[in-house]
Design a protein around this motif. Structure first.
Motif, PDB file in Angstrom:
ATOM      1  N   UNK A 207       0.601  -1.229  -0.055  1.00 48.97           N
ATOM      2  CA  UNK A 207       0.054  -0.088   0.030  1.00 48.97           C
ATOM      3  C   UNK A 207       0.797   1.287  -0.145  1.00 48.97           C
ATOM      4  N   UNK A 208       0.498   2.123  -0.876  1.00 48.52           N
ATOM      5  CA  UNK A 208       1.014   3.582  -0.688  1.00 48.52           C
ATOM      6  C   UNK A 208       0.064   4.505  -0.212  1.00 48.52           C
ATOM      7  N   UNK A 209      -1.086   4.320  -0.201  1.00 48.71           N
ATOM      8  CA  UNK A 209      -1.818   5.319   0.311  1.00 48.71           C
ATOM      9  C   UNK A 209      -2.574   4.711   1.791  1.00 48.71           C
ATOM     10  N   UNK A 210      -2.779   5.466   2.835  1.00 44.83           N
ATOM     11  CA  UNK A 210      -3.163   5.127   4.089  1.00 44.83           C
ATOM     12  C   UNK A 210      -4.547   4.207   3.995  1.00 44.83           C
ATOM     13  N   UNK A 211      -5.232   4.639   2.947  1.00 49.05           N
ATOM     14  CA  UNK A 211      -6.635   3.893   3.030  1.00 49.05           C
ATOM     15  C   UNK A 211      -6.467   2.208   2.928  1.00 49.05           C
ATOM     16  N   UNK A 212      -5.392   1.938   2.271  1.00 44.66           N
ATOM     17  CA  UNK A 212      -5.094   0.420   2.343  1.00 44.66           C
ATOM     18  C   UNK A 212      -4.361  -0.080   3.388  1.00 44.66           C
ATOM     19  N   UNK A 213      -3.851   0.557   4.309  1.00 46.16           N
ATOM     20  CA  UNK A 213      -2.852   0.293   5.250  1.00 46.16           C
ATOM     21  C   UNK A 213      -3.098  -0.994   6.089  1.00 46.16           C
ATOM     22  N   UNK A 214      -4.483  -1.174   6.217  1.00 42.64           N
ATOM     23  CA  UNK A 214      -5.046  -2.173   7.209  1.00 42.64           C
ATOM     24  C   UNK A 214      -5.430  -3.513   6.758  1.00 42.64           C
ATOM     25  N   UNK A 215      -4.785  -3.687   5.223  1.00 43.69           N
ATOM     26  CA  UNK A 215      -5.079  -5.036   4.668  1.00 43.69           C
ATOM     27  C   UNK A 215      -3.939  -6.053   5.132  1.00 43.69           C
ATOM     28  N   UNK A 216      -4.445  -7.107   5.253  1.00 44.30           N
ATOM     29  CA  UNK A 216      -3.898  -8.314   5.659  1.00 44.30           C
ATOM     30  C   UNK A 216      -4.151  -9.500   4.570  1.00 44.30           C
ATOM     31  N   UNK A 217      -2.953 -10.692   4.796  1.00 43.66           N
ATOM     32  CA  UNK A 217      -3.232 -11.622   3.410  1.00 43.66           C
ATOM     33  C   UNK A 217      -4.476 -12.265   3.773  1.00 43.66           C
ATOM     34  N   UNK A 218      -4.872 -12.649   5.243  1.00 37.25           N
ATOM     35  CA  UNK A 218      -5.952 -13.781   5.201  1.00 37.25           C
ATOM     36  C   UNK A 218      -7.201 -12.907   4.805  1.00 37.25           C
ATOM     37  N   UNK A 219      -7.333 -11.751   4.564  1.00 37.15           N
ATOM     38  CA  UNK A 219      -8.608 -10.943   4.081  1.00 37.15           C
ATOM     39  C   UNK A 219      -8.456 -10.582   2.707  1.00 37.15           C
ATOM     40  N   UNK A 220      -7.305 -10.658   2.195  1.00 36.10           N
ATOM     41  CA  UNK A 220      -7.055 -10.625   0.491  1.00 36.10           C
ATOM     42  C   UNK A 220      -7.352 -11.769   0.046  1.00 36.10           C
ATOM     43  N   UNK A 221      -7.181 -12.878   0.625  1.00 35.39           N
ATOM     44  CA  UNK A 221      -7.197 -14.257   0.003  1.00 35.39           C
ATOM     45  C   UNK A 221      -8.502 -14.557  -0.686  1.00 35.39           C
ATOM     46  N   UNK A 222      -8.465 -14.954  -2.116  1.00 34.36           N
ATOM     47  CA  UNK A 222      -9.882 -15.144  -2.797  1.00 34.36           C
ATOM     48  C   UNK A 222      -9.875 -16.618  -3.367  1.00 34.36           C
ATOM     49  N   UNK A 223     -10.753 -16.907  -4.193  1.00 33.30           N
ATOM     50  CA  UNK A 223     -10.632 -18.326  -4.900  1.00 33.30           C
ATOM     51  C   UNK A 223     -10.874 -17.610  -6.247  1.00 33.30           C
ATOM     52  N   UNK A 224     -10.740 -18.709  -7.350  1.00 31.24           N
ATOM     53  CA  UNK A 224     -10.932 -18.142  -8.649  1.00 31.24           C
ATOM     54  C   UNK A 224     -12.451 -18.183  -8.931  1.00 31.24           C
ATOM     55  N   UNK A 225     -12.623 -16.886  -9.578  1.00 32.16           N
ATOM     56  CA  UNK A 225     -14.025 -16.436  -9.840  1.00 32.16           C
ATOM     57  C   UNK A 225     -14.606 -15.620  -8.760  1.00 32.16           C
ATOM     58  N   UNK A 226     -14.020 -15.469  -7.764  1.00 29.38           N
ATOM     59  CA  UNK A 226     -14.643 -14.616  -6.662  1.00 29.38           C
ATOM     60  C   UNK A 226     -13.973 -13.171  -6.921  1.00 29.38           C
ATOM     61  N   UNK A 227     -15.031 -12.345  -6.898  1.00 28.62           N
ATOM     62  CA  UNK A 227     -14.477 -10.898  -6.988  1.00 28.62           C
ATOM     63  C   UNK A 227     -13.914 -10.497  -8.094  1.00 28.62           C
ATOM     64  N   UNK A 228     -13.466  -9.230  -8.261  1.00 25.30           N
ATOM     65  CA  UNK A 228     -12.481  -8.818  -9.439  1.00 25.30           C
ATOM     66  C   UNK A 228     -11.516  -9.429  -9.951  1.00 25.30           C
ATOM     67  N   UNK A 229     -10.439  -9.873  -8.806  1.00 24.28           N
ATOM     68  CA  UNK A 229      -9.462 -10.626  -8.918  1.00 24.28           C
ATOM     69  C   UNK A 229      -9.751 -11.944  -9.472  1.00 24.28           C
ATOM     70  N   UNK A 230     -10.911 -12.522  -8.867  1.00 21.34           N
ATOM     71  CA  UNK A 230     -11.078 -14.130  -9.223  1.00 21.34           C
ATOM     72  C   UNK A 230     -11.924 -14.055 -10.679  1.00 21.34           C
TER      73      UNK A 230
END
Length: 679
Positions: A207-230
């Motif tokens: 993260x370069x902006x403070x709005x993203x500072x609270x993210x963690x690996x466990x919260x970001x993990x998704x599955x294929x087809x889930x969300x925009x990344x999936x």
């Protein structure tokens, strides 16, 4: 306060530029930027152009390099007005720089005369006003141009750096940190597809902006087809999302701010036609990424995918080398150690490291009793006692079916005994691995994990099975060696040490006594007229008498003393660290123990056996084991002759079948430091 803004190529000021300058002036007044406010946009090659400025004196429009877009400041390129600004004789005040929410990489600089920094309210107001100015200026200037030569040079530089890295994590982290040289962003994430083919693991995020500072690996993990990344992983397509907050595929990430204006740029990581991950860039604001930036990220993503696959191949090679080294290590350890318990603990340590678990315990399965006997452990104390298979469904499954069993209370329903065992081990999960040798299961390995959710790859589980089988073979060999050694060291009739083992121990103890100048005593015990029992009642009855006397001798002496069958009806008691007085006490107890025994014979009669005892002391009677044995043997025969003469004088030889005479006080006269003649 003078205003500069929105000049055309001929030097005239446009209406739109005048509106921008007026808005900048209002912003400066609102946040008390009384020293000046300056608005820049990226020209496309990292050079920021001054679009509007509010200052005390009128200054010419210039362009200069600034750190706002991630470029180094070159002092030789600094414009005259900035040099004059730095040389301002007035005391330095507070200065702040804000990245603008636009696709052209804008920058807003605010300065005030006093040193009190701009507070959060000032910055929030500045961002709101800046968005309004950006809309006017972006419309007038059009999309930010791309300096292709500079950008491709940056892509090549980043790609070259990625190819030098040797792990997936290092490549992902470098991709996150270096992509800003190609495309500006406020947040970057790199997802890698896991071995299950479904989970997208956020291996790196920056993260370069403070709005993203609270993210963690466990919260970001998704599955294929889930969300925009999936979605990108499932479809294998690059994607520009101009308004992520209102995209129907979007997911709210815990720990990050609820952003109403966010743009996203996503590119799949492809290798040999398959998606192996996704790189995701985010920027605050709407429509912040262009098609040109998407193409650049796509080129970089292809290079990163190659680097990740190379890193995986290197890791796989290193893993195979480590596996072969671990197998060789286990094989060599098995050849070096012969004691089963020492070997089991050594093997448990090596298996624990190979499996990357918190503890490892090894047990032997006694199939006759159906119990597991703990023999070795690492990472935990050796936990006993032996366990019965009853009440342990998983143990039965592992041992009877020769099956690997993973026990995790979060996933499986465990029996009470299994839960108690898991709690006793202090673990959250356990892997049960049977030990198989020569086609049969002979034991069990228990791996303990202090955290749940541990997964094993198929290849990893197969390697552990191979290692376990090697361990089983080593333990089985150690057991056989122990049996052979016990057979060589133990007299088969009496169960005490054999003549061969006695000779070794006598040599060891005499050498130790000489080095340490410590006392050493040796008793030679011969059963009186034992041949009559064999002749009259048979050798089987005689063997029973020998076994009973051997047991009585072991019970009569100390645990540190060594009882051995010297041959026929003779026994030896070797007594380390024992002087003459202590040896006399042991001799008397041994003689009484032998005489007090009553031996039932096959014909129903009871027989008592007396014994003659000789004592030898080191170094008085000999400095070597051979000399001590000879001295004790001579003393024993002296005792035997004196007792035989006493019996003849008193009553003659004992009648056949009658009780043999007991030594009584004769032992006290016939043994001792002063009465042990060597004849």
């Amino acid at each position: 306060m003078s205003i500069l803004g929105g000049e055309t190529a001929s030097g005239g000021e446009t209406a739109s530029g005048g509106e921008t300058a007026a808005a900048l002036k209002r912003l400066a007044l609102a946040v008390e930027a009384d020293r000046g406010a300056h608005l820049y946009f990226d020209r496309g090659d990292g050079v920021l152009e001054l679009i509007a400025s509010v200052r005390d004196g009128r200054l010419a429009k210039q362009s200069h390099r600034t750190p706002g877009a991630g470029h180094e400041v070159a002092p030789s390129r600094l414009p005259r007005w900035l040099t004059a600004w730095r040389a301002d004789p007035r005391p330095a005040g507070a200065v702040t720089r804000l990245a603008l929410p636009d696709e052209r990489g804008g920058l807003l600089v605010l300065e005030r005369n006093r040193r009190e920094p701009f507070n959060d309210d000032d910055l929030a107001l500045a961002r709101v006003r800046a968005r309004q100015m950006v809309r006017h200026v972006s419309t007038r200037l059009g999309p930010r141009p791309i300096a292709w030569s500079a950008q491709f040079e940056a892509v090549q530089s980043v790609a070259a750096q990625l190819t030098r890295l040797t792990s997936v994590e290092a490549v992902s982290a470098a991709l996150c940190s270096q992509t800003h040289r190609v495309v500006a962003f406020d947040n970057a994430r790199v997802y890698v597809l896991c071995a299950d083919g479904r989970t997208l693991d956020p291996v790196a995020f920056r993260p370069h902006a403070r709005e993203y500072q609270g993210e963690s690996a466990a919260d970001l993990r998704v599955t294929v087809g889930e969300g925009i990344t999936g979605w990108v992983a499932a479809n294998g397509q690059q994607l520009i999302v101009h308004d992520a907050a209102n995209d129907p595929r979007a997911l709210q990430v815990p720990g990050s701010a609820d952003l109403s204006e966010e743009s996203m740029l996503l590119a799949p990581l492809r290798s040999e036609g398959h998606v192996i991950g996704v790189v995701v860039l985010s920027r605050l604001g709407l429509s912040r990424f262009s098609e040109d930036e998407s193409r650049l990220l796509g080129v970089l993503a292809d290079q990163a995918a190659v680097a990740i696959e190379n890193a995986r191949l290197l890791a796989e090679r290193d893993r195979h080398v480590a596996e072969l080294a671990a197998l060789l290590d286990i094989s060599q350890a098995g050849a070096a150690a012969s004691d089963e318990r020492d070997l089991a603990s050594l093997m448990a340590a090596k298996l624990r490291v190979a499996a990357d678990m918190d503890a490892c315990l090894i047990s032997r399965w006694d199939q006759e009793s159906g119990r597991l006997l703990p023999i070795g452990a690492d990472g935990r104390p050796l936990i006993g006692p032996a366990r019965d298979l009853a009440g342990h469904r998983s143990l039965r499954r592992a041992l009877l079916n020769d099956e690997v069993v993973w026990l995790d209370p979060d996933v499986d329903s465990l029996e009470p005994a299994e839960l108690d065992r898991l709690r006793g081990l202090g673990g959250a999960a356990t892997l049960l691995l049977p030990l198989s040798a020569t086609g049969r299961v002979m034991g069990l390995v228990e791996f303990v994990s202090e955290t749940s959710g541990r997964q094993f790859r198929d290849g990893e589980a197969a390697l552990l099975r191979t290692m376990a089988n090697q361990v089983a073979s080593s333990l089985e060999n150690a057991r056989l060696v122990r049996q052979l050694r016990d057979a060589a060291e133990t007299d088969l009739v009496t169960g005490v040490y054999s003549h061969r083992h006695l000779q070794d121990r006598v040599r060891q103890e005499t050498a130790r006594a000489s080095r340490a100048h410590s006392p050493l005593s040796l008793l030679m015990i011969d059963l009186d007229e034992f041949k009559r029992i064999n002749d009259e009642h048979g050798h089987q009855a005689g063997d029973g008498v020998l076994r009973a006397i051997a047991g009585a001798l072991r019970a009569a002496v100390r645990t540190s003393d060594i009882v051995a069958r010297y041959g026929g009806d003779e026994f030896v008691v070797l007594m380390p660290d024992t002087d003459a007085d202590e040896a006399m006490q042991v001799a008397q107890r041994a003689a009484r123990a032998v005489a007090d025994l009553a031996h039932p014979m096959p014909d129903g009669s009871m027989v008592h056996v007396s014994c003659s005892v000789g004592l030898a002391l080191h170094p008085r009677d000999g400095r070597t084991g051979k000399a001590l044995l000879q001295a004790a043997d001579a003393a024993m025969y002296t005792h035997k002759r004196s007792r035989s003469q006493a019996r003849r004088d008193a009553q003659g030889l004992a009648a056949p079948g009658a009780s043999l005479p007991r030594p009584g006080r004769a032992i006290g006269k016939a043994v001792g430091p002063g009465i042990a003649p060597r004849s």
